[in-house]
Design a protein around this motif. Structure first.
Motif, PDB file in Angstrom:
ATOM      1  N   LEU A 179       0.829  -1.208   0.000  1.00 44.17           N
ATOM      2  CA  LEU A 179       0.000   0.000   0.000  1.00 44.17           C
ATOM      3  C   LEU A 179       0.864   1.259   0.000  1.00 44.17           C
ATOM      4  O   LEU A 179       0.520   2.252  -0.626  1.00 44.17           O
ATOM      5  CB  LEU A 179      -0.948  -0.008   1.211  1.00 44.17           C
ATOM      6  N   GLU A 208       3.732   1.497  -1.368  1.00 40.14           N
ATOM      7  CA  GLU A 208       4.292   1.580  -2.712  1.00 40.14           C
ATOM      8  C   GLU A 208       3.406   2.463  -3.595  1.00 40.14           C
ATOM      9  O   GLU A 208       3.890   3.174  -4.456  1.00 40.14           O
ATOM     10  CB  GLU A 208       4.395   0.154  -3.278  1.00 40.14           C
ATOM     11  N   MET A 209       2.109   2.402  -3.372  1.00 39.35           N
ATOM     12  CA  MET A 209       1.220   3.208  -4.216  1.00 39.35           C
ATOM     13  C   MET A 209       0.741   4.479  -3.530  1.00 39.35           C
ATOM     14  O   MET A 209      -0.110   5.195  -4.052  1.00 39.35           O
ATOM     15  CB  MET A 209       0.033   2.367  -4.704  1.00 39.35           C
ATOM     16  N   SER A 210       1.286   4.779  -2.343  1.00 42.83           N
ATOM     17  CA  SER A 210       0.870   5.998  -1.649  1.00 42.83           C
ATOM     18  C   SER A 210       1.728   7.177  -2.093  1.00 42.83           C
ATOM     19  O   SER A 210       2.952   7.094  -2.084  1.00 42.83           O
ATOM     20  CB  SER A 210       1.007   5.805  -0.140  1.00 42.83           C
ATOM     21  N   PRO A 211       1.101   8.282  -2.515  1.00 41.37           N
ATOM     22  CA  PRO A 211       1.894   9.427  -2.972  1.00 41.37           C
ATOM     23  C   PRO A 211       2.721  10.056  -1.853  1.00 41.37           C
ATOM     24  O   PRO A 211       3.635  10.821  -2.129  1.00 41.37           O
ATOM     25  CB  PRO A 211       0.834  10.405  -3.483  1.00 41.37           C
ATOM     26  N   PHE A 212       2.396   9.723  -0.597  1.00 33.24           N
ATOM     27  CA  PHE A 212       3.110  10.368   0.511  1.00 33.24           C
ATOM     28  C   PHE A 212       4.316   9.585   0.974  1.00 33.24           C
ATOM     29  O   PHE A 212       5.151  10.087   1.699  1.00 33.24           O
ATOM     30  CB  PHE A 212       2.157  10.573   1.698  1.00 33.24           C
ATOM     31  N   VAL A 230       0.064   1.534 -11.435  1.00 30.40           N
ATOM     32  CA  VAL A 230       0.575   2.217 -10.241  1.00 30.40           C
ATOM     33  C   VAL A 230       1.966   2.752 -10.544  1.00 30.40           C
ATOM     34  O   VAL A 230       2.778   2.061 -11.159  1.00 30.40           O
ATOM     35  CB  VAL A 230       0.668   1.249  -9.048  1.00 30.40           C
ATOM     36  N   GLU A 271       4.793   6.418 -11.134  1.00 31.40           N
ATOM     37  CA  GLU A 271       4.945   7.801 -11.564  1.00 31.40           C
ATOM     38  C   GLU A 271       5.468   7.795 -12.992  1.00 31.40           C
ATOM     39  O   GLU A 271       6.027   6.796 -13.429  1.00 31.40           O
ATOM     40  CB  GLU A 271       5.946   8.527 -10.658  1.00 31.40           C
ATOM     41  N   LEU A 294      -3.243  14.157   3.064  1.00 33.97           N
ATOM     42  CA  LEU A 294      -3.159  13.168   4.148  1.00 33.97           C
ATOM     43  C   LEU A 294      -4.237  13.409   5.193  1.00 33.97           C
ATOM     44  O   LEU A 294      -4.882  12.489   5.662  1.00 33.97           O
ATOM     45  CB  LEU A 294      -1.800  13.288   4.828  1.00 33.97           C
ATOM     46  N   THR A 296      -2.434  11.289  -6.896  1.00 33.16           N
ATOM     47  CA  THR A 296      -1.599  11.998  -7.863  1.00 33.16           C
ATOM     48  C   THR A 296      -1.674  11.234  -9.177  1.00 33.16           C
ATOM     49  O   THR A 296      -1.375  10.032  -9.208  1.00 33.16           O
ATOM     50  CB  THR A 296      -0.132  12.091  -7.388  1.00 33.16           C
ATOM     51  N   PHE A 334      -0.713   6.319 -11.608  1.00 30.24           N
ATOM     52  CA  PHE A 334      -1.247   7.011 -10.430  1.00 30.24           C
ATOM     53  C   PHE A 334      -0.565   6.535  -9.161  1.00 30.24           C
ATOM     54  O   PHE A 334       0.018   5.450  -9.108  1.00 30.24           O
ATOM     55  CB  PHE A 334      -2.758   6.759 -10.312  1.00 30.24           C
ATOM     56  N   LYS A 335      -0.680   7.389  -8.144  1.00 30.55           N
ATOM     57  CA  LYS A 335      -0.340   6.989  -6.770  1.00 30.55           C
ATOM     58  C   LYS A 335      -1.497   7.450  -5.891  1.00 30.55           C
ATOM     59  O   LYS A 335      -1.908   8.607  -5.970  1.00 30.55           O
ATOM     60  CB  LYS A 335       0.957   7.648  -6.328  1.00 30.55           C
ATOM     61  N   THR A 336      -2.010   6.556  -5.080  1.00 31.05           N
ATOM     62  CA  THR A 336      -3.171   6.898  -4.264  1.00 31.05           C
ATOM     63  C   THR A 336      -2.991   6.467  -2.814  1.00 31.05           C
ATOM     64  O   THR A 336      -2.495   5.377  -2.540  1.00 31.05           O
ATOM     65  CB  THR A 336      -4.453   6.244  -4.830  1.00 31.05           C
ATOM     66  N   PHE A 337      -3.386   7.353  -1.926  1.00 29.11           N
ATOM     67  CA  PHE A 337      -3.495   7.051  -0.498  1.00 29.11           C
ATOM     68  C   PHE A 337      -4.977   7.080  -0.186  1.00 29.11           C
ATOM     69  O   PHE A 337      -5.638   8.075  -0.452  1.00 29.11           O
ATOM     70  CB  PHE A 337      -2.746   8.124   0.304  1.00 29.11           C
TER      71      PHE A 337
END
Lengths: 404, 277
Positions: A379, A381-385, B18, B20, B33, B40, B56-59
């Motif tokens: 998770l 790995e795919m988190s922009p933060f 997934v 960039e 957050l 993104t 994409f990147k997702t939280f």
């Protein structure tokens, strides 16, 4: 797929021994405990026998127990009783981390009673513990009742209920504790603690759902909540949930016997799980005091990931846990407990609670230790933060949440 | 437990695209957050103006991740002008539907796409130009209006489900109601306007007296009766029936069915009328 059940603060498995003692009351022994005939009378005796076992676990007198339908009913009964006993007192002291059964009730009192009440919700420290000095200062002559949980359902943190009850008593204020999470997990002796009301719920200690108890100390003023027949000496109308009561009696008897196991073996399993997760997953932190805590509960935040996503991945492996973040649009904020503790937003959305019971095994703990770290890694790995964190940037500041 | 479609589950468990894109033509960042979800989105165009690649990147929760994954699949290989037409409903439909409380995840996908296109064109994001209505989640009135129009929203709860606005502290809910009425061209209902949710005791007494004088007393006097307000304690309104009413057998009915009903309609719907001894 095997189920690895680590959500025992939500509900517990009904012990097979409990089911066994309950079954006759669903078949042959269907009499009404209030009946005059022998057939009903034997059921009445079973209810009283169960009452004795529950009282023994609590260090209470049997006649101080009132059977209810659940912990929530017990909480409502206690608080509303106190308000009716002292109608001129319009102040309640409680905490910011109470279960909704107490929190939402206190917040709805104005509507329920038609009177304005002042509610003091005591803050907690960042480790979830309570400041006794603040508590003492919050009490006044106006205070009708204090309601503070014995142990927190999300973090397992234990409040100094004995000290709090003594302070309330010295000021002549009624004291209620929601002990739903504590009963059966840690020793409780009401002959040593001056509590007026205590709530417990059967399904949190391996009895079935639908049975609860309200302890009312002898001499404490009491006004019933459910009014009807003479059951429970007029303190709670409605024909008794006999099978539930008998089951709870057995569960309490077993809890007393297993208390040692809970506080040694289960605690060791919990510690192994907790230490293992904190060691193997970077940017993870424990929510709640390390030692002033129930032996079965651990609550850990994993930064930069979201709770529901973690739970769904665990679900795939049959692992049952729960999360402090609701992620529904109506309540996008993290749980009120996490907020009260001031858990930073980087971590509050990714909190996971694992709560064990005597039925958990070391193999299950090893299984979670094997499965959970890769889920967090995936998770992140795919988190922009996650990467931005390494760049030294934490999110964008567009969102100014007011819920800190 | 959320009831997710198989397609949502699949895109959550096995998310597509997934990552960039280096030197991306478009980058769109939405959420944060603190909000509990963020996305993104990156895209790269080919020589003909088609989206050659999207990542994409997702939280966020399962549906946020699934919506992001679906979006990248939907926009790959189509011209930018086509991609621009994708709405949040298209994303939700692609996934076979989302629980209503999770619709905001599809809205977040669409907004990330808009932000990425605005970035590519070097123009400010149109939706961000509006007035910020919900400070908790940084939602503008333009976003709220569009969500209402496109998804035919009827209630504030639905607005929250789609945009998250109102899901935090709740301070903006009156403003959301206003926007809802504006968009749906509805006049403010008069009665609601006269009955604010919270009244001080003094306001209550004044309004109760007004209603008694204007409507109740004239009706009772026709039958030779009268009514006097004795006290207001919280929601309890203590009155005394006078004249013919005082001895009338139906006085309890009058009290509950008529007086209480009138006061609830016109002052506060939680009032309880009782007769003082």
């Amino acid at each position: 797929m095997n189920t690895v059940y680590m959500d025992n603060n939500a509900t517990t498995r009904v012990a097979p021994e409990v089911v066994e003692v309950m079954l006759p009351y669903y078949s042959d022994l269907y009499g009404n405990p209030s009946s005059m005939h022998t057939f009903g009378g034997q059921v009445g005796r079973a209810v009283e026998e169960a009452r004795g076992k529950i009282a023994a676990l609590l260090g209470a007198r049997p006649e101080e127990l009132i059977f209810t339908s659940c912990g929530t009913e017990s909480d409502s009964t206690a608080i509303l009783s106190a308000l009716q006993s002292f109608p001129e007192k319009r102040h309640i002291v409680t905490t910011r981390v109470e279960h909704p059964a107490v929190k939402n009730l206190c917040e709805s009192l104005d509507k329920l009673t038609g009177h304005k009440h002042r509610i003091t919700q005591l803050p907690v420290n960042s480790d979830g513990t309570l400041d006794l000095k603040l508590y003492e200062e919050s009490l006044s002559d106006e205070t009708a009742i204090v309601s503070a949980m014995w142990a927190n359902n999300e973090t397992g943190v234990i409040f100094p209920v004995k000290e709090m009850a003594e302070i309330a008593k010295s000021r002549g204020i009624l004291f209620h504790t929601d002990a739903v999470q504590a009963v059966g997990k840690i020793p409780i002796n009401l002959s040593q603690v001056p509590i007026d009301f205590l709530s417990l719920s059967g399904h949190k200690l391996h009895a079935p759902k639908g049975i609860g108890v309200l302890y009312v100390r002898k001499g404490t003023p009491f006004v019933p909540f459910i009014i009807g027949g003479h059951q429970e000496h007029g303190r709670r109308g409605g024909t008794e949930n006999v099978a539930g009561i008998v089951g709870l009696g057995k569960a309490c008897e077993m809890a007393a016997q297993q208390m040692q196991d809970e506080n040694t073996r289960v605690k060791a399993l919990r510690d192994k799980l907790e230490d293992g997760l904190l060691a193997s997953i970077p940017n993870s932190l424990l929510n709640g005091h390390k030692t002033l805590r129930l032996p079965n509960t651990t609550n850990i935040s994993f930064e930069f990931v979201e709770g529901e996503a973690i739970l769904l991945h665990l679900d795939r492996f049959g692992i049952c846990a729960s999360s402090g973040s609701a992620c529904t649009s109506g309540s996008l904020e993290p749980s009120h407990v996490m907020r009260a503790m001031g858990v930073p937003f980087t971590a509050a959305h990714g909190s996971i609670r694992l709560s064990l019971s005597v039925y958990n095994t070391e193999a299950e703990v090893d299984f979670v230790l094997e499965k959970l770290p890769p889920v967090i890694a995936q998770l992140r790995e795919m988190s922009p933060f996650w990467q931005s964190q390494h760049k030294g940037k934490v999110g964008n500041s567009q969102c100014k949440c007011s819920c800190s | 437990m959320w009831e997710y479609t198989d397609k949502v589950r699949d895109h959550f468990m096995n998310p597509r695209n997934v990552g960039e894109i280096e030197n991306a033509d478009g980058i769109g960042e939405v959420g944060s957050l603190a909000c509990g979800d963020a996305l993104t989105l990156y895209f790269k165009l080919d020589d003909t103006g088609k989206i050659a690649d999207a990542k994409f990147k997702t939280f966020g929760c399962a549906s946020a991740i699934a919506s992001s994954s679906a979006l990248t699949e939907m926009i790959k290989g189509i011209p930018l002008e086509e991609a621009e037409k994708i709405t949040n409903q298209d994303i939700a439909e692609y996934l076979g539907g989302l629980p209503k409380e999770k619709m905001h995840c599809s809205v977040m996908g669409r907004e990330a796409l808009e932000a990425a296109i605005a970035y590519y064109r070097g123009i400010p994001l149109p939706m961000a130009e509006g007035e910020v209505v919900c400070e908790c989640f940084g939602v503008t009135d333009l976003e709220v209006k569009r969500a209402i129009e496109e998804n035919k929203l009827q209630t504030v709860e639905e607005i929250t489900n789609f945009t998250k606005a109102g899901g935090g502290c709740g301070k903006c809910i009156p403003r959301l109601e206003e926007i809802l009425r504006e968009v749906r061209h509805e006049a403010k209902p008069l009665i609601l306007d006269q009955r604010p949710g919270r009244l001080t005791t003094l306001q209550k007494i004044k309004r109760i007296e007004e209603v008694l004088e204007r409507e109740v007393r004239p009706a009772l006097r026709k039958d030779g009766g009268d009514i006097e307000l004795i006290d207001v304690d919280g929601d309890f309104v203590i009155v005394s029936l006078r004249g013919a009413c005082g001895t009338c057998k139906k006085s309890q009915t009058t009290l509950k069915e008529y007086v209480e009903k009138k006061l609830r309609e016109q002052v506060l719907d939680t009032l309880i009328v009782e007769e003082g001894k």
